[in-house]
Write a protein that holds these residues in place. Structure first.
Motif, PDB file in Angstrom:
ATOM      1  N   SER A   1       0.928  -0.989   0.223  1.00 59.15           N
ATOM      2  CA  SER A   1       0.164  -0.170  -0.363  1.00 59.15           C
ATOM      3  C   SER A   1       0.289   1.406   0.164  1.00 59.15           C
ATOM      4  O   SER A   1       0.630   2.123  -0.825  1.00 59.15           O
ATOM      5  CB  SER A   1      -0.990  -0.390   1.150  1.00 59.15           C
ATOM      6  OG  SER A   1      -1.822  -1.799   0.837  1.00 59.15           O
TER       7      SER A   1
ATOM      8  N   GLN B   1      -2.517   5.650   2.597  1.00 60.32           N
ATOM      9  CA  GLN B   1      -3.374   4.403   1.674  1.00 60.32           C
ATOM     10  C   GLN B   1      -3.983   4.435   1.202  1.00 60.32           C
ATOM     11  O   GLN B   1      -5.244   4.116   1.885  1.00 60.32           O
ATOM     12  CB  GLN B   1      -2.862   3.269   2.872  1.00 60.32           C
ATOM     13  CG  GLN B   1      -2.146   3.043   4.145  1.00 60.32           C
ATOM     14  CD  GLN B   1      -1.102   1.487   4.487  1.00 60.32           C
ATOM     15  OE1 GLN B   1      -2.513   0.916   4.665  1.00 60.32           O
ATOM     16  NE2 GLN B   1      -0.254   1.477   4.617  1.00 60.32           N
TER      17      GLN B   1
ATOM     18  N   ASP C   1      -6.993   1.595   0.086  1.00 55.26           N
ATOM     19  CA  ASP C   1      -7.548   0.527   1.814  1.00 55.26           C
ATOM     20  C   ASP C   1      -8.917   1.997   1.718  1.00 55.26           C
ATOM     21  O   ASP C   1      -8.581   2.586   2.884  1.00 55.26           O
ATOM     22  CB  ASP C   1      -6.652   0.535   2.225  1.00 55.26           C
ATOM     23  CG  ASP C   1      -5.358  -0.059   2.283  1.00 55.26           C
ATOM     24  OD1 ASP C   1      -5.290  -0.304   0.689  1.00 55.26           O
ATOM     25  OD2 ASP C   1      -4.554  -0.465   2.334  1.00 55.26           O
TER      26      ASP C   1
ATOM     27  N   GLY D   1      -5.439  -2.650   8.281  1.00 55.59           N
ATOM     28  CA  GLY D   1      -3.711  -2.456   7.413  1.00 55.59           C
ATOM     29  C   GLY D   1      -3.733  -3.913   6.512  1.00 55.59           C
ATOM     30  O   GLY D   1      -2.815  -3.893   5.923  1.00 55.59           O
TER      31      GLY D   1
ATOM     32  N   THR E   1      -5.434  -4.992   2.856  1.00 54.76           N
ATOM     33  CA  THR E   1      -6.920  -4.900   1.238  1.00 54.76           C
ATOM     34  C   THR E   1      -7.438  -6.049   1.293  1.00 54.76           C
ATOM     35  O   THR E   1      -7.064  -7.295   1.176  1.00 54.76           O
ATOM     36  CB  THR E   1      -5.204  -4.758   0.627  1.00 54.76           C
ATOM     37  OG1 THR E   1      -3.878  -4.051   0.868  1.00 54.76           O
ATOM     38  CG2 THR E   1      -6.285  -3.664  -0.467  1.00 54.76           C
TER      39      THR E   1
HETATM   40 MG    MG Z   1      -2.053  -2.507   2.656  1.00 54.38          MG
END
Ligand code: MG
Ligand code: GDP
Length: 594
Positions: free
Chosen positions: A18, A39, A42, A51, A53
């Motif tokens: 990410s 990020q 996400d 944390g 995806t």
């Molecule tokens: Mg990630």
């Protein structure tokens, strides 16, 4: 088409996928500094918090290089084994992959399993060592591991720090120079591979696809190859930071389509979009995704059932992989038997019910799906211990198996062997990545993984092992139903299906755990584990003598209020079974056995 590159980033969790995506978007000004937040890809709350995806997304990057302008489509893939089919379809939509490896961690199980998926899809692999800024970076060693694993030349491995922005320009150059442009025929009938879909409360289902052949125009009448159902393309376009509508998208493009579909079930990842008046064949690799883990979800308040049903319907509209049907439990009343892709998916659904829909629910012991063959010749899919036919009427039972990849330091081979063999595993392969790093391959029953495998693996290797797996089908097995009785009353919601060889030990541990988890009451509670009529374990909880609040009398008032509030909180998830109060934790006690 010659200036398009479709790529994804594959990596073990936490190796920086990410963060690298963020840097690529920032460096190419795909996202203005003002819009930049960590990020970006996400976007569901839960994804950020955990944390990870969960859903794959795509974003188009425009990048000038050596006098030409390139369109780079970055397809983000989910980072968890529960969603491995989605990963495989996202990879199928690309020509190349950045294989990201953390310089301080080296190759891990997910690095390997994702690499295999990428190789299966004929992707050009660009190896990148990330986190070279770290003190613990072992660049040379990790280089050796990568060379050993994929057989590339050491000088083709790129070095980067996604965090400090080192090596980003080189990565972009490699994407353009090494990954082939899409091939395919613009004049052929439309074939677009669906790799993801999302639910939008205003627009309905938005489908993400990659066009393999042909082109798609706004207003076209499209058809899904798996069901041969037709819809109109109300809007088509490409995925910049936001959706950008276009009149037409063509071979090689990654885009979206809106058709007015409201229910996620109608759109299947891996399916092919084609044109109703000139249909093409389905792109190979399509599979219906099947739930792997089942559990009951019940409202804590029995009268909240209708409301829960409503919420489940809404959840399913935007998560096609969730399945559920009515379940009645003697202990818990009306609820739902739900099917999930895996344990993480189950956790996500439970959290969404609570956060987005404000439901308080009890989740029961998860189990995998068994296949029972009766002596009469019937085949029954057993997604719930209560559905297991009487042992006298059974011919045989099958259970699902997985193939597991474990990567570890050679020091821990013995511990891992002990663990996996104890879980009925079979070792298939052992290969050294370097002189000290080993990849072990096992076949294991899925049910043994569902319970507590991952924590055990961590503790028996001090965290120096990583693990990934995929299903390999059903095998015959000796499974029995274990019932739990509280004061002689069978609690159906606590029944579990377990291998006969492990049943005795399992029953004993479960009784011990329940003894810990059930609050003492004014009377004695007898906990028993039984297989059929045979009691295999027993524990007693003696009656409570003192009033719990007694110790507060005379104490300060705020402390007492706190205690009462705490008790109220605890009550919320208590279920009265017969005369025994059972807290939510007890229903999941199976997951916490040592
Ligand atoms: Mg990630
Ligand atoms: P993902 O799970 O692969 O998406 O990994 P993330 O991008 O979420 O990164 C995991 C953690 O590693 C985060 O705390 C990042 O800040 C950190 N990280 C990512 N790239 C680097 C890097 O190049 N150097 C350092 N020191 N940390 C990094």
């Amino acid at each position: 088409m010659k200036n398009i590159r479709n790529f994804c980033i594959i990596a073990h969790i936490d190796h920086g996928k990410s963060t690298l995506a963020d840097r690529l978007l920032e460096f190419t000004h795909t996202i203005s500094d003002r819009d930049m937040q960590a990020q970006v890809l996400d976007d569901m709350d839960l994804e950020r918090e955990k944390g990870i995806t969960i859903k794959s997304h795509a974003i188009q990057i425009t990048y000038p290089f050596k006098g030409e302008t390139y369109t780079l489509n970055l397809i983000d893939t989910p980072g968890h084994v529960d969603f491995s089919y989605e990963v495989s379809r996202a990879l199928a939509a690309c020509e190349g992959a950045l294989l990201l490896v953390d310089a301080s961690q080296g190759i891990q199980a997910q690095t390997i399993s994702n690499l295999y998926l990428a190789i299966d899809n004929n992707l050009e692999i660009i190896p990148v060592i990330n986190k070279i800024d770290m003190d613990g970076a072992m660049i040379e060693e990790v280089k050796d591991q990568i060379v050993e694993l994929i057989g590339c030349k050491p000088e083709t491995i790129l070095l980067a720090s996604a965090k400090s922005g080192i090596g980003i320009e080189g990565i972009l150059a490699a994407i353009i120079e090494r990954i082939p442009a899409p091939s395919g025929n613009v004049d052929a009938p439309l074939q677009a591979l669906i790799f993801d879909s999302v639910f939008n409360s205003f627009r309905g289902i938005i489908i993400y696809y990659r066009i393999m052949n042909g082109s798609l125009k706004k207003g076209d009448k499209i058809q899904f190859a798996s069901t041969r159902t037709d819809y109109f393309a109300d809007e088509v376009g490409v995925l910049k930071l936001t959706m950008t509508a276009k009149d037409e998208v063509k071979t090689g493009d990654v885009g979206y389509i809106i058709t007015g579909i409201k229910n996620a079930k109608e759109v299947k990842v891996g399916d092919t979009i084609t044109l109703a008046n000139n249909p093409a064949e389905m792109i190979k690799g399509f599979e219906e995704v099947k739930p792997m883990v089942f559990a009951g979800i019940f409202p804590v308040e029995t009268d909240a059932f209708e409301e829960l049903r409503d919420c489940m319907d809404k959840l399913q509209l935007n998560d096609a992989s969730l399945t559920f049907e009515l379940e009645t439990s003697q202990a818990l009343g009306f609820g739902f038997r739900c099917g999930f892709l895996g344990m993480l998916h189950m956790e996500i659904i439970q959290e969404r019910l609570e956060r987005e829909f404000n439901q308080t629910v009890i989740t029961t012991v998860p189990n995998v799906s068994f296949i029972a063959h009766t002596s009469k010749g019937d085949t029954i899919t057993v997604n719930n211990p209560t559905e297991m036919p009487d042992p006298t009427k059974l011919e045989s039972i099958e259970e699902p198996f997985i193939k597991a990849q474990i990567v570890t330091h050679a020091d821990y081979i013995g511990n891992i062997m002990t663990l996996c063999l104890g879980k009925r595993g079979i070792i298939i392969n052992q290969s050294y990545l370097t002189s000290t790093r080993v990849e072990l391959t096992f076949e294991l029953p899925l049910t043994e993984i569902v319970f507590d495998f991952y924590d055990k693996l961590k503790s028996s290797t001090r965290g120096y092992a990583s693990f990934d797996y995929h299903p390999i089908g059903y095998r015959e097995s000796d499974i029995v139903k274990m019932d739990i009785l509280l004061n002689s009353e069978k609690v159906d919601a606590l029944s579990a299906l377990i291998h006969r060889g492990r049943a005795q030990d399992f029953g004993r541990k479960l009784c011990e755990k329940l003894k810990e988890l059930l609050p003492r009451q004014q009377f004695q509670i007898v906990i028993q584990a039984a297989i059929g009529a045979k009691i295999v374990a027993r524990e007693n909880i003696s009656a409570m003598r003192k009033d719990v609040t007694a110790k507060c009398y005379g104490g300060d008032i705020s402390r007492k209020r706190k205690l009462l509030e705490k008790q109220k909180e605890g009550k919320k998830r208590m279920k009265q079974i017969g005369n025994v109060e059972v807290p939510q934790e007890a229903f999941l006690a199976v997951l916490k056995l040592d």
